[in-house]
Design a protein around this motif. Structure first.
Motif, PDB file in Angstrom:
ATOM      1  N   ALA A 279       0.827  -1.203   0.000  1.00 21.43           N
ATOM      2  CA  ALA A 279       0.000   0.000   0.000  1.00 21.43           C
ATOM      3  C   ALA A 279       0.866   1.260   0.000  1.00 21.43           C
ATOM      4  O   ALA A 279       0.555   2.242  -0.688  1.00 21.43           O
ATOM      5  CB  ALA A 279      -0.935  -0.005   1.208  1.00 21.43           C
ATOM      6  N   LEU A 280       1.963   1.238   0.753  1.00 19.34           N
ATOM      7  CA  LEU A 280       2.872   2.382   0.766  1.00 19.34           C
ATOM      8  C   LEU A 280       3.555   2.560  -0.590  1.00 19.34           C
ATOM      9  O   LEU A 280       3.763   3.680  -1.053  1.00 19.34           O
ATOM     10  CB  LEU A 280       3.921   2.199   1.865  1.00 19.34           C
ATOM     11  CG  LEU A 280       3.451   2.514   3.280  1.00 19.34           C
ATOM     12  CD1 LEU A 280       4.409   1.923   4.304  1.00 19.34           C
ATOM     13  CD2 LEU A 280       3.315   4.021   3.477  1.00 19.34           C
ATOM     14  N   ALA A 281       3.900   1.447  -1.236  1.00 19.57           N
ATOM     15  CA  ALA A 281       4.504   1.527  -2.567  1.00 19.57           C
ATOM     16  C   ALA A 281       3.546   2.206  -3.542  1.00 19.57           C
ATOM     17  O   ALA A 281       3.953   3.065  -4.341  1.00 19.57           O
ATOM     18  CB  ALA A 281       4.877   0.138  -3.061  1.00 19.57           C
ATOM     19  N   ARG A 282       2.273   1.863  -3.478  1.00 16.42           N
ATOM     20  CA  ARG A 282       1.288   2.509  -4.349  1.00 16.42           C
ATOM     21  C   ARG A 282       1.137   3.981  -4.001  1.00 16.42           C
ATOM     22  O   ARG A 282       1.056   4.839  -4.890  1.00 16.42           O
ATOM     23  CB  ARG A 282      -0.066   1.792  -4.242  1.00 16.42           C
ATOM     24  CG  ARG A 282      -0.084   0.388  -4.830  1.00 16.42           C
ATOM     25  CD  ARG A 282      -1.516  -0.140  -4.926  1.00 16.42           C
ATOM     26  NE  ARG A 282      -2.124  -0.291  -3.605  1.00 16.42           N
ATOM     27  CZ  ARG A 282      -2.026  -1.393  -2.864  1.00 16.42           C
ATOM     28  NH1 ARG A 282      -1.322  -2.440  -3.301  1.00 16.42           N
ATOM     29  NH2 ARG A 282      -2.632  -1.469  -1.694  1.00 16.42           N
ATOM     30  N   GLU A 283       1.107   4.283  -2.713  1.00 14.66           N
ATOM     31  CA  GLU A 283       0.923   5.672  -2.275  1.00 14.66           C
ATOM     32  C   GLU A 283       2.036   6.577  -2.798  1.00 14.66           C
ATOM     33  O   GLU A 283       1.780   7.738  -3.150  1.00 14.66           O
ATOM     34  CB  GLU A 283       0.888   5.732  -0.744  1.00 14.66           C
ATOM     35  CG  GLU A 283       0.700   7.129  -0.194  1.00 14.66           C
ATOM     36  CD  GLU A 283       0.600   7.164   1.323  1.00 14.66           C
ATOM     37  OE1 GLU A 283       0.572   8.279   1.884  1.00 14.66           O
ATOM     38  OE2 GLU A 283       0.553   6.079   1.948  1.00 14.66           O
ATOM     39  N   TYR A 284       3.250   6.024  -2.868  1.00 16.37           N
ATOM     40  CA  TYR A 284       4.384   6.839  -3.304  1.00 16.37           C
ATOM     41  C   TYR A 284       4.825   6.511  -4.731  1.00 16.37           C
ATOM     42  O   TYR A 284       5.969   6.717  -5.099  1.00 16.37           O
ATOM     43  CB  TYR A 284       5.527   6.702  -2.294  1.00 16.37           C
ATOM     44  CG  TYR A 284       5.149   7.332  -0.972  1.00 16.37           C
ATOM     45  CD1 TYR A 284       5.045   8.707  -0.847  1.00 16.37           C
ATOM     46  CD2 TYR A 284       4.817   6.546   0.124  1.00 16.37           C
ATOM     47  CE1 TYR A 284       4.647   9.292   0.340  1.00 16.37           C
ATOM     48  CE2 TYR A 284       4.425   7.119   1.319  1.00 16.37           C
ATOM     49  CZ  TYR A 284       4.337   8.502   1.424  1.00 16.37           C
ATOM     50  OH  TYR A 284       3.931   9.081   2.603  1.00 16.37           O
ATOM     51  N   SER A 285       3.882   6.024  -5.524  1.00 13.38           N
ATOM     52  CA  SER A 285       4.040   5.886  -6.987  1.00 13.38           C
ATOM     53  C   SER A 285       5.207   4.991  -7.375  1.00 13.38           C
ATOM     54  O   SER A 285       5.904   5.251  -8.359  1.00 13.38           O
ATOM     55  CB  SER A 285       4.208   7.287  -7.626  1.00 13.38           C
ATOM     56  OG  SER A 285       3.113   8.106  -7.326  1.00 13.38           O
ATOM     57  N   ILE A 286       5.411   3.916  -6.617  1.00 13.93           N
ATOM     58  CA  ILE A 286       6.420   2.919  -6.978  1.00 13.93           C
ATOM     59  C   ILE A 286       5.707   1.858  -7.808  1.00 13.93           C
ATOM     60  O   ILE A 286       4.981   1.015  -7.286  1.00 13.93           O
ATOM     61  CB  ILE A 286       7.062   2.306  -5.722  1.00 13.93           C
ATOM     62  CG1 ILE A 286       7.712   3.409  -4.886  1.00 13.93           C
ATOM     63  CG2 ILE A 286       8.084   1.247  -6.102  1.00 13.93           C
ATOM     64  CD1 ILE A 286       8.093   2.970  -3.486  1.00 13.93           C
ATOM     65  N   SER A 287       5.898   1.920  -9.103  1.00 12.36           N
ATOM     66  CA  SER A 287       5.126   1.060  -9.998  1.00 12.36           C
ATOM     67  C   SER A 287       5.688  -0.343 -10.106  1.00 12.36           C
ATOM     68  O   SER A 287       4.943  -1.304 -10.281  1.00 12.36           O
ATOM     69  CB  SER A 287       5.042   1.698 -11.388  1.00 12.36           C
ATOM     70  OG  SER A 287       6.338   1.942 -11.905  1.00 12.36           O
TER      71      SER A 287
END
Length: 264
Positions: A136-144
């Motif tokens: 979820a944090l990866a998505r929040e900070y645009s880590i695709s």
């Protein structure tokens, strides 16, 4: 007026006869981005180290939400500070999610690899939950790209992973040490978006970088360091046009020189 979160007062740090940090004071409010700028050797990273406890200041105080911060970085992390580093400290053979997971245990251990060891050797039943939170944090900070090893990601993407891991600790104030260094245009845009998002959450941010125009876009206040001391403290646009800026970078009031250096 922003509510004060971090208060730095009279910090000093010397190495022999060299004053790397010389009587530095500033504050960081909720939702505020403090841009920390200055030439190489100005003391920016040493100052961040002293605030976080990676190095111990010779004198001065640091408080967070009115409570004194002292001792090593592990203690300060538990009190609400987090940071990234000039050179990303990632396990390059692991993917983004597995690198973010240690941040979820950061209130116990601040070293990423030691945190990962604790997570693996500790409550195995929590691993799936931690993985979901890290995703979820990866998505929040645009880590695709969360499947590839971090060693195969661009430097900008690696720095985003570090930002996400730092935010996984749940800090009140985030210290970012040159997060744009080596990032391409897309990486700079993504990191800039992350900084704005973190500030919008009411967190405080201390942002170190050499690109003064970029700092001016993101920062609410600029601290210009020179020879370890504060040469300017105030609004970004005032800093860009100040005599202090010209003197620090060029030793004169050379307008053309300042213009050429901005954005470098």
């Amino acid at each position: 007026m922003t509510d004060s979160l971090l208060e730095v007062r009279g910090l000093h740090k010397s190495y022999g006869g060299v004053r790397a940090v010389d009587d530095v004071s500033f504050s960081v409010g909720r939702g505020e981005v403090i841009g920390l700028v200055g030439p190489n050797g100005a003391g920016k990273t040493t100052l961040v180290d002293c605030i976080f406890g990676t190095q111990q200041a010779d004198s001065g105080t640091v408080t967070l939400a009115g409570k004194s911060l002292s001792g090593p970085s592990e203690r300060r992390a538990r009190q609400g500070l987090s940071r990234t580093f000039q050179h990303p400290q990632l396990a390059l053979e692991l993917n983004a999610v597995d690198n973010i997971i240690p941040g979820l245990y950061g209130h116990r251990i601040t070293s990423p690899l030691r945190s990962l060891w604790w997570a693996i050797k500790g409550p195995f039943e929590n691993w799936d939950k931690a993985s979901d939170q890290a995703s979820a944090l990866a998505r929040e900070y645009s880590i695709s790209d969360t499947e590839s090893a971090c060693g195969d990601l661009s430097l900008g993407a690696q720095r985003l992973v570090e930002v996400a891991r730092a935010m996984a600790t749940g800090p009140e104030v985030l210290l970012l040490d040159e997060p744009f260094a080596g990032a391409d245009h897309d990486g700079i845009d993504a990191i800039s978006g992350a900084v704005r998002s973190i500030a919008a959450q009411g967190k405080g941010v201390v942002l170190v970088d050499h690109n003064v125009d970029l700092i001016a876009e993101l920062a609410t206040t600029v601290v210009l360091l020179n020879f370890g001391g504060v040469a300017f403290y105030g609004p970004p646009q005032d800093c860009l046009s100040s005599d202090a800026m010209r003197e620090v970078y060029f030793g004169s009031d050379d307008e053309e020189g300042v213009s050429n250096a901005r954005g470098r």
